[in-house]
Write an enzyme that holds these catalytic residues in place. Sequence first.
Site, PDB file in Angstrom:
ATOM      1  N   ASN A 387       8.717   3.683  -2.102  1.00 23.94           N
ATOM      2  CA  ASN A 387       8.666   5.167  -2.481  1.00 23.94           C
ATOM      3  C   ASN A 387       7.454   5.580  -2.276  1.00 23.94           C
ATOM      4  O   ASN A 387       7.348   6.639  -1.237  1.00 23.94           O
ATOM      5  CB  ASN A 387       8.721   4.819  -4.048  1.00 23.94           C
ATOM      6  N   ASP A 388       6.380   5.470  -2.652  1.00 24.81           N
ATOM      7  CA  ASP A 388       5.174   6.273  -2.451  1.00 24.81           C
ATOM      8  C   ASP A 388       4.418   5.946  -1.110  1.00 24.81           C
ATOM      9  O   ASP A 388       4.007   6.998  -0.612  1.00 24.81           O
ATOM     10  CB  ASP A 388       4.083   5.602  -3.386  1.00 24.81           C
ATOM     11  N   VAL A 389       4.847   4.941  -0.240  1.00 28.67           N
ATOM     12  CA  VAL A 389       4.459   4.873   0.892  1.00 28.67           C
ATOM     13  C   VAL A 389       4.887   5.768   2.031  1.00 28.67           C
ATOM     14  O   VAL A 389       4.802   5.761   3.088  1.00 28.67           O
ATOM     15  CB  VAL A 389       4.628   3.350   1.337  1.00 28.67           C
ATOM     16  N   VAL A 390       6.102   6.381   1.425  1.00 29.53           N
ATOM     17  CA  VAL A 390       6.965   7.436   2.508  1.00 29.53           C
ATOM     18  C   VAL A 390       6.736   8.697   1.873  1.00 29.53           C
ATOM     19  O   VAL A 390       7.441   9.708   2.146  1.00 29.53           O
ATOM     20  CB  VAL A 390       8.369   7.058   2.603  1.00 29.53           C
ATOM     21  N   ALA A 428       3.284   5.109  -8.573  1.00 27.67           N
ATOM     22  CA  ALA A 428       2.201   5.790  -8.855  1.00 27.67           C
ATOM     23  C   ALA A 428       2.875   6.928  -9.785  1.00 27.67           C
ATOM     24  O   ALA A 428       2.151   8.006 -10.408  1.00 27.67           O
ATOM     25  CB  ALA A 428       1.824   6.804  -7.576  1.00 27.67           C
TER      26      ALA A 428
END
Lengths: 460, 125
Positions: A387-390, A428
């Site tokens: 999720n957060d990494v994209v 996050a």
Amino acid sequence: MNLIAQYADWIYLVAAVLFILTLKGLSSPTGAIAGNRYGMVGMALAVLVTLVIAPSPNFALIVLAMVAGAAVGLYRAKTVPMTQMPETVALMHSLVGLAAVLIALAAVHNGDQHHSTVQRVELFIGCFIGGITFTASVVAWGKLSAKLAAKPLKGGWVKPVQIGLALGMLGFGGHYFITESLTSFWVMTAFSVVLGYFLIAPIGGGDMPVVVSMLNSYSGWAAAGIGFTLNNSVLIIAGSLVGSSGAILSYIMCKAMNRSLMNVIFGGGMGGDEAAGAAGDAVQKAYKSGSADDAAFMMSNADSVVIVPGYGLAVSRAQHALQEYANALTEKGVKVRYAIHPVAGRMPGHMNVLLAEAEVPYEQVQEMEEINSDFSNTDVVLVIGANDVVNPAALKDKQSPIYGMPILEAHKARTVIVVKRSMSAGYAGLDNELFYLDKTMMVFGDAKKVVEDMLKAVAH
Amino acid sequence: MSTTETVAHAATQAAQTAAASLPVEQLVQTPFVATFTIFVLAIFIGYHVVWSVTPALHTPLMAVTNALSSIIVVGAVLQTVDIGGQAITLTSVLGAVSVFLASVNIFGGFAVTSRMLEMFKKKKK
């Protein structure tokens, strides 16, 4: 025997060189296997020489302890699942830390050895780094294996307690230095052990990749500290190699997570507060969803597919099914690659190991820097359990807590398919605008179930 | 004596004087500087070698460095000794326990590293 004793320092030098070659070998998967063997040979040489030069060693005790240790270690190494590597590594750090403490205690109680002023300082340093490493690693292990709450310990009292413990530790260490009081040494050790707990308990579960790398570094410094006491170069060299390795890994992880090391160590739960605030003002937005069959159809007709795996993939144990699916796509002439974010797993390089275990070819797995420029030429990006990494907010939204964090630029692809359990926010606690793009299709469900359905759809 | 010879002679004398005034004994008495030199240089080697490690192998790197830091077993063995003819003392027991802990790490660390590296190798066609 005499000859070996005479050349002991030379053999230690050979061992140290072999250790350097071990790390050097890891620059490629082929060289790494040979490198690992160098390490074993170096270790065997160092231990054998030590047995020869040790004054009146108790062979029975040593051999017994070694055989028992070997049995436990080999058994764990054979049986531990790859998903549990992070907590296993944390546990191993704690063993190094505890060993350093016990060696220092054994040394101060050794009536046959006299310790000079310099050695007393070294013993004290080696012991307290070991003590901190020991409990800190146990806490990290607990958080990673969900045996302890991942939630950070919070409150204004935490920092004064940390400072108090550190001062107490240094104070009793100083007292030992001046008076050689064994009691003070024990009290100092106790303070360091408690301090280790209070250093890591305030750090959230999500920052554990940094913490594990940092403790890797500590365990190296502990070994180097003991090396100073014994005036033994191989211990100092191996310890410093490990120490700098852990420090570099911490730096890489911090950069990938957009945190500063100081922020992780001293900032405690701050990140959590910010994130909660940001999640609060999320509004309902429209998104498209589709079935696994739709997703499979799109990917079968694509020329190129990039898979972005996240930890959610590993949690649902979908990596083997995913590789079968990737193979099926490859047979249809689709170019399949995997894009790995540095924090895709729970520790540096964790996702690479999980994919390697699922027999994903090494060449298909690409790091963030390698693949980011390719996303604009990619037909379909399949995001699974990440999720957060994209999250494009990291590039554009200056208000976002993850602003500045390097991401995989999946939003540049022609089509994005996101496999996710629900629309809930990522670790996050942030909403991800990637999910609401026109070109994005959400596929809801358990990662493994969805991948298996896609595999079925492509099979006929 | 030619000029060159004079110069050479003077140089030799100067070197001898310098050697005599070198605090050799002091160096022997404070090996801390020597060991500290090794320490600093090893950090530099570590820094450069570790940056060359491919990110894909960072997990095996951590596992193998764990095994390497268990070189601390050397210190443990040196404490597992008979003191004053006594086999079982606080020192030897603590030493033996740390030999055990370090051995778990040495064998476990190398074995789990090679297990992971085999996974990477199989796929290398």
